[in-house]
Write a protein that holds these residues in place. Sequence first.
Motif, PDB file in Angstrom:
ATOM      1  N   GLY A 119      -6.481  58.357  58.948  1.00 59.14           N
ATOM      2  CA  GLY A 119      -5.328  59.090  59.479  1.00 59.14           C
ATOM      3  C   GLY A 119      -4.068  58.855  58.665  1.00 59.14           C
ATOM      4  N   ASP A 120      -3.910  57.641  58.124  1.00 62.26           N
ATOM      5  CA  ASP A 120      -2.708  57.304  57.353  1.00 62.26           C
ATOM      6  C   ASP A 120      -2.949  57.341  55.847  1.00 62.26           C
ATOM      7  N   TYR A 121      -4.100  57.857  55.428  1.00 68.19           N
ATOM      8  CA  TYR A 121      -4.474  57.732  54.017  1.00 68.19           C
ATOM      9  C   TYR A 121      -3.451  58.391  53.084  1.00 68.19           C
ATOM     10  N   ARG A 122      -3.065  59.612  53.399  1.00 72.22           N
ATOM     11  CA  ARG A 122      -2.117  60.319  52.545  1.00 72.22           C
ATOM     12  C   ARG A 122      -0.768  59.603  52.504  1.00 72.22           C
ATOM     13  N   VAL A 123      -0.333  59.083  53.645  1.00 74.13           N
ATOM     14  CA  VAL A 123       0.956  58.384  53.696  1.00 74.13           C
ATOM     15  C   VAL A 123       0.887  57.099  52.862  1.00 74.13           C
ATOM     16  N   MET A 124      -0.265  56.420  52.885  1.00 80.83           N
ATOM     17  CA  MET A 124      -0.399  55.200  52.085  1.00 80.83           C
ATOM     18  C   MET A 124      -0.381  55.511  50.587  1.00 80.83           C
ATOM     19  N   LYS A 125      -0.982  56.626  50.198  1.00 75.90           N
ATOM     20  CA  LYS A 125      -0.905  57.035  48.792  1.00 75.90           C
ATOM     21  C   LYS A 125       0.542  57.339  48.410  1.00 75.90           C
ATOM     22  N   ASP A 126       1.283  57.944  49.340  1.00 77.03           N
ATOM     23  CA  ASP A 126       2.709  58.204  49.095  1.00 77.03           C
ATOM     24  C   ASP A 126       3.474  56.892  48.961  1.00 77.03           C
ATOM     25  N   LYS A 127       3.071  55.879  49.750  1.00 78.17           N
ATOM     26  CA  LYS A 127       3.722  54.575  49.651  1.00 78.17           C
ATOM     27  C   LYS A 127       3.476  53.958  48.271  1.00 78.17           C
ATOM     28  N   ALA A 128       2.272  54.146  47.751  1.00 83.13           N
ATOM     29  CA  ALA A 128       1.978  53.632  46.410  1.00 83.13           C
ATOM     30  C   ALA A 128       2.870  54.295  45.369  1.00 83.13           C
ATOM     31  N   GLU A 129       3.112  55.598  45.550  1.00 79.36           N
ATOM     32  CA  GLU A 129       4.021  56.311  44.648  1.00 79.36           C
ATOM     33  C   GLU A 129       5.450  55.799  44.820  1.00 79.36           C
ATOM     34  N   GLU A 130       5.813  55.502  46.058  1.00 77.16           N
ATOM     35  CA  GLU A 130       7.147  54.958  46.339  1.00 77.16           C
ATOM     36  C   GLU A 130       7.322  53.587  45.681  1.00 77.16           C
ATOM     37  N   VAL A 131       6.275  52.752  45.753  1.00 70.47           N
ATOM     38  CA  VAL A 131       6.337  51.432  45.111  1.00 70.47           C
ATOM     39  C   VAL A 131       6.407  51.582  43.600  1.00 70.47           C
TER      40      VAL A 131
END
Length: 528
Positions: free
Chosen positions: A179-191
């Motif tokens: 459910g949070d997979y896309r948001v976690m990928k976005d977090k990796a981009e944010e980092v």
Amino acid sequence: MSASPFRLQKLISREAPEEEVPFTRQFAGQLFEKAPRELLEELDDDALLGITTSALKFIENRPADAILVRAYNPVQKRHGWEAPYSVLEICLTDRPFIVDSLRAALSRAGLRLHHFLHPIFSLQRDARGRLSKKNLGKADRAVAEAYECFLIERVANERLEELETHIRQVLEDVVLATGDYRVMKDKAEEVRNYLIDLELRHRELNTRDQPADIREYIEFLEWLNDDNFIFLGYREYHIANYKGVRTMRVVPENALGILSKLKGSTYFRPVPMSQISEDLRNRITGGPILLVTKSNAESTVHRPARMDYIGVKIFDGKGQAAGERRFLGLFTSKAHSTPVDGIPILRRKLKQMLGMDDAPEGSHDFKQMVSIFNSMPREELFWSSARQLHGDIHTIMSIEQERGVRLTVRPDPLKRGLAAMVIMPRERFNSEVRRRIQETLATKLEASHADYNLAIGEDEAQVRFHFFFTTDLSFDSIDLPSLDREVAEITRSWEDQLRERLRESRPDRAEARRLAGRFSGGFDEGYK
């Protein structure tokens, strides 16, 4: 009589309510469409009809986002069919990792899986979650739902509820992670973007990391997002003053995936830095900006392996450590098959390690060092320094010439365990030797869990075991020379002991070797 889909359709026409016959027949067709032939041959028509009607009754009501789990032992009078198996059924909105996560969960529970069905149904439901039986897969508001039926070894009735609870917890983790997979990928981009900014102002920070290191970290985050990492959880930890005391706490609103389960987190409430162990405090405030290692927790999602841990330090405007951004997940098969010279961070370590040697590029030693580096466990390559790896690789190369046995041990940077490497000649290797070495090391190192990888030397004359032992034992408390001797003793064959006794009893070493060569193969296993 063995079952057949044709006879099953006739039974449905006879047994199901007239208005539901078309839907039920279509449902059964999809349910058994990919069923293994062994299952259809083993179960009779009544059993297949029982599975069909039981499945329909099970999924009849499912409120939005609900996870349905049921385990039962089929009884003729109650379920309309029986079999020497227990039945596990699940139903939820379709998503990745359901099948492999559940198969791993059953394996962890020690339950043998005999057969399973895993169709995807396009179902339409009303606002209360009640199933519409008018059509299957044709409605505009149909939703893809995963239904799975596992026929497993018989479970005692009193354990069925425990099994349901275990499976539900696994599926909840699957839902959180996907459910949070896309948001976690976005977090990796944010980092990644944070590291770009950090690269620009690194000279103002009190850190050992150079621009080239940070550039590797940036490209590593890009590499992760290129289908090389399965993101399962994300969490942030902040260091700040709380009521006049410097503390660390988790940031609940930023937690994602399986790390959004904050119950039981040590840092759910602010913890004074003075109460954190010195080792952990030093890691939080010092060391590299980015750390890649293994967590102690085994993944319940996708595959049963210790999860990969990626931590990125947060710095405040003054360049002081102010927390950590943490990802948990699993490197993909693509990542594991990528040569190390194609992986950011590792390629730089390889270059640094080779730079410590005088071996010309293309020489035997150069190629051997690259080959050994590639064969080592990725997690050790990530958390070991280039100098440590250089030492390990030269140990491997020297032992290859000596044909001896060697043990090395190194602590995990998170202080969660110890990595051990055992090198030995291939002729001494067998599964029993590996088992005895692992058991001995696990006992001596007071380990609660052990992982191992096997590597074979380039010339296939040498084998290496790379172990990781989960333990609270400190590295400084280990008597490494004694442990090394004990491991070497385990690997010694009867022939090794014969040669040793002959050397002791014959002053002439040449004669001792001759006698050893003559008699070492002259005794049967019973005598030995």
